[in-house]
Design an enzyme around this catalytic site. Structure first.
Site, PDB file in Angstrom:
ATOM      1  N   SER A 723       0.792  -1.524  -0.179  1.00 34.83           N
ATOM      2  CA  SER A 723      -0.084   0.193   0.273  1.00 34.83           C
ATOM      3  C   SER A 723       0.545   1.190   0.138  1.00 34.83           C
ATOM      4  O   SER A 723       0.153   2.491  -0.052  1.00 34.83           O
ATOM      5  CB  SER A 723      -0.807  -0.215   1.321  1.00 34.83           C
ATOM      6  OG  SER A 723      -0.487   0.043   2.464  1.00 34.83           O
ATOM      7  N   LYS A 766      -7.011   3.465   8.244  1.00 35.57           N
ATOM      8  CA  LYS A 766      -5.785   4.649   7.965  1.00 35.57           C
ATOM      9  C   LYS A 766      -6.534   5.674   6.999  1.00 35.57           C
ATOM     10  O   LYS A 766      -5.732   7.105   7.626  1.00 35.57           O
ATOM     11  CB  LYS A 766      -5.453   3.999   5.874  1.00 35.57           C
ATOM     12  CG  LYS A 766      -4.775   2.748   6.186  1.00 35.57           C
ATOM     13  CD  LYS A 766      -4.186   1.908   4.212  1.00 35.57           C
ATOM     14  CE  LYS A 766      -3.180   1.207   4.870  1.00 35.57           C
ATOM     15  NZ  LYS A 766      -2.816   0.249   3.572  1.00 35.57           N
TER      16      LYS A 766
END
Length: 816
Positions: A723, A766
């Protein structure tokens, strides 16, 4: 002392000799010759060229020895009739080589046999004969001249070779006599008269024949002695067989003594038990076995077992009634029947089918977890419409401390069912699941059956805790045993090794918990409905602390009578600065520490008025904060990008730093990066080099000749995953173009060499981590839009979200 000829009765030879002597005294006696017991004084008659041959089954007759014979076949009777007509009363005998059907022929007998002389004979009305014969000499058979009505052969005389005066023959003879006398003394089979015969024999040949005839040898063994014409070799052969039989007799005697001792002990125990039973009867005590069996029969009738289980239980109860209480197996059967009668074969708890009430109970016990609550409510709704619904197999997967185990208890309370828990952490023995077979000492059922007995119902909520910690070794694989337990198509007939009868688990609501699904075998994973429990956000932790943790700790620490509060800002500070976890376990410990400090202050006579804990008070109560969260910088230098990461403790931001220096075009990566993260950096650099023209980078220019170094701070913390791809390509482009990245901007997403941005996981964590760090703009992959829609709207307040599907679009949103 020999075996019988063809078709003779199976009587011992000694009994035949006694019967013959007895019958000779009162029956139809015919004197046909004379002879002595031994034969030393007998003169060897002249042997004719042809003689009838009597085939013998399972026996060999030796020269000079008396032997009884029973003749009862027509062929053998015709042979004896012809012999009685001869003046010398001689005939030959030969052992049969193998099993035959019908009358023996010449090829069926051995080539070496013995000449016999009929000493005495007794004829019975049925035509059968009882004979007493004496061996005369060894002979070899030449051509068989006749086979009907009986065998008749040409006789060839043989000569023995023996050096009587040799030392070896003398030693062998003495050794053979001593060992045979010892065998006669120790064996009940042999007569003591044989010792007298051996003492009076001086001929080594006759001694060897006498000993061989009294040994328990097979036909082949005795035939070998008969065919040994060298007396020295014959002595060795017989001595070897005698030594072997002596050893066998010693072993047999030892075994008999052991058996006799055991029998004596068993008889003694039996007599003591009989006396004990007599004493009990005198005292008016009933027999425990029968009374106990009757009690168990009543319990079996009342248990509501299936037919197969009931038959098995009644069978064991019958065995118990016939077994004395002192028997070793009595307690084993009794324990088995106790398990069988105490299991909830037909006991079901009544389910709470009120959907609204069940949802209320779930909300009372846990904050959030909407997916799990909805799934349980759906199950209750279907159960209210279909009462024979099989229990679902759920698996809660999430970090430690997220409430998986307590959620199982809450589900049981919502359904009004019993709750039972099986800890699978460290279990390595298959028998822990399926139980031990009753042949083992201390055998007992597996944990599944034990939990059902403890619950007392057939439809509890059974929590299989720490499923991913199950191990395996030489004792079996417990996860394989769980395949049957967690399969709705099979667990209706679950077979425990101890019970040995099927038990229906289809009504049990199984809930498994795990921190990770990777260690769980694929076949087991396929049988369960996996529901993920993500880590709690700071906002969720604060709500859980206010609703559940703080009241519980106030009660446990005895300050419930105080006006005590912890401000919301303090709870946020505790969660961010004093703990770093996905759950609330450590947060509860820290709140407990605060409560204990207040309790001590009150116990020491301090102020007992209203107490409110603010952020400034935490340093005094708990010491300096343990963690410092990452904070976004307002003024970002070229080559620095802000990425977003998921951790078991929630989300976090991370900085990606890129710089370059003169070199050979190498790429250097630091910061404790994993393989996947390194590959993301390689992909970012390759994409930039392939797009140099369109990005304004000159081919073969400084970029081709300079080394690039990418570093992710907090090098002591391992990092991995795809990511960070967007952050890495953005940091490299910022460094190469010397353009800063937009302030207060964070990004996440996996990249490809084709320039695409792929979706990643942990979006909720996140995004909330970016908000806590002061980020205002977040760049996300286009395909993660659906994950953002599941986040509560109030949590996204103040955030500007941008979705991109390519690296070019991501650079437009991140570069100034």
């Amino acid at each position: 002392m020999s075996d019988e000829p063809e078709d003779f009765d199976d009587e011992p030879a000694e009994e035949e000799a006694q019967d013959l002597r007895a019958l000779l005294a009162r029956g139809m006696e015919i004197e046909v010759g004379s002879g002595g017991e031994g034969g030393d004084e007998q003169e060897i008659p002249e042997i004719p060229e042809e003689l009838p041959v009597l085939p013998l089954k399972n026996t060999v007759l030796f020269p000079f020895l008396l032997s009884p014979l029973l003749v009862n076949t027509s062929a053998s009777q015709a042979l004896i009739d012809s012999v009685l007509l001869r003046p010398d009363r001689l005939l030959a005998c030969a052992a049969i080589r193998h099993e035959i059907d019908g009358q023996a022929k010449g090829e069926d007998v051995f080539d070496v046999g013995t000449i016999l002389r009929v000493v005495k004979m007794l004829k019975f009305p049925d035509g059968s004969y009882r004979l007493l014969v004496q061996g005369v000499a060894r002979v070899r058979f030449g051509e068989f001249v006749s086979e009907d009505p009986f065998l008749k052969a040409r006789i060839l005389t043989v000569e023995e070779s023996c050096d009587v005066d040799s030392v070896e023959v003398e030693a062998l003879t003495r050794n053979l006599s001593q060992q045979f006398n010892r065998l006669v003394a120790e064996s009940a089979r042999l007569s003591d008269d044989l010792q007298v015969l051996v003492a009076n024999l001086d001929d080594p040949s006759k001694l060897a024949d006498l000993v061989a005839s009294n040994l328990e040898l097979e036909v082949a063994g005795k035939q070998g002695v008969l065919e040994a014409l060298d007396v020295t070799e014959r002595l060795r052969l017989v001595l070897g067989q005698l030594t072997k039989e002596g050893q066998e007799l010693e072993i047999e005697t030892e075994i008999k003594e052991k058996v006799q001792n055991e029998l004596g002990k068993t008889q003694r125990e039996y007599m003591l038990r009989q006396q004990l039973e007599a004493i009990r009867r005198e005292l008016g005590e009933s027999e425990e076995g029968e009374e106990g069996a009757e009690v168990f029969r009543q319990k079996i009738d009342a248990a509501g077992m299936p037919e197969e289980a009931q038959k098995q239980a009644f069978r064991e109860a019958e065995r118990l009634s016939q077994m004395p209480p002192a028997a070793a197996e009595h307690s084993v059967i009794r324990t088995y029947l106790e398990w069988m009668t105490e299991l909830p074969w037909s006991v079901l708890s009544e389910d709470r089918l009120d959907v609204l009430e069940a949802r209320k109970i779930l909300d009372e016990d846990h904050y959030g977890l909407e997916k799990i609550k909805d799934r349980i409510v759906e199950y209750i709704a279907v159960l209210s419409l279909k009462r024979d619904l099989k229990g679902p197999i759920l698996c809660f997967v999430g970090p430690p401390g997220t409430g998986k185990t307590s959620l199982g208890k809450s589900i049981a309370r919502a359904l009004n069912r019993e709750f039972t828990r099986i800890s699978l952490g460290g279990v390595r023995d298959e028998a822990e699941i399926r139980g031990h077979r009753r042949t083992y000492v201390g055998a007992m059922p597996g944990r599944v059956i034990q939990s059902l007995k403890k619950a007392g119902t057939r439809n509890p909520v059974m929590l299989l805790d720490e499923l991913d910690k199950v191990g395996s070794d030489g004792r079996g694989d417990p996860s394989s045993a769980l395949l049957e337990v967690l399969d709705p198509e099979q667990n209706s007939e679950f077979s425990d090794h101890y019970l040995e009868v099927p038990f229906d688990l289809s009504q049990v609501l199984f809930i498994a918990t795990a921190n990770l699904m990777d260690p769980v075998p694929a076949a087991l994973r396929d049988r369960m409905e996996v529901i993920e429990l993500p880590g709690y956000t700071v906002e969720e932790k604060v709500e859980i602390a206010k609703a559940f943790v703080l009241p519980r700790q106030i009660e446990r620490n005895g300050i419930s009578n105080l006006d005590f509060q912890i401000s919301e800002e303090s709870l946020v500070h505790l969660s961010e600065r004093y703990t770093r976890e996905a759950g609330v376990r450590n947060l509860e410990r820290e709140i407990g520490r605060v409560c204990r400090k207040i309790a001590r202050r009150v116990a020491e006579g301090g102020d007992s008025g209203p107490i409110r804990i603010e952020v400034a008070d935490l340093d005094e109560l708990l010491g300096a904060p343990r963690f410092e969260p990452e904070i976004a910088e307002a003024d970002m230098k070229p080559g620095v990008a802000v990425g977003l990461a998921w951790t078991p403790a929630g989300g976090d931001i991370l900085f990606v730093e890129a710089t370059s220096m003169t070199g050979s075009g190498d790429l250097k990566l630091t910061g404790s990066l994993g393989d996947v993260m390194r590959e993301s950096a390689e992909a970012a650099r390759s994409w930039i080099r392939s797009r140099g023209d369109s990005l304004g980078l000159e081919p073969g220019g400084d970029f081709e000749k300079r080394d690039v170094h990418v570093h992710v701070p907090s090098g002591g913390v391992p990092k991995d995953g795809p990511s960070a791809g967007v952050a890495m390509v953005t940091a490299m482009m910022s460094m190469l173009t010397e353009k800063s990245i937009r302030p207060n901007t964070a990004m996440t997403g996996e990249i490809t060499l084709r320039g695409k941005v792929l979706p990643v996981g942990g979006i909720k964590e996140k995004v909330l981590a970016a908000k806590r760090a002061g980020i205002q703009r977040v760049v996300l992959p286009q395909d993660n839009r659906r994950d953002v829609e599941e986040i509560e709207g109030e949590l996204l307040a103040g955030l500007e979200l941008h979705y991109v599907g390519s690296i070019d679009a991501a650079l437009e949103q991140t570069m100034t």
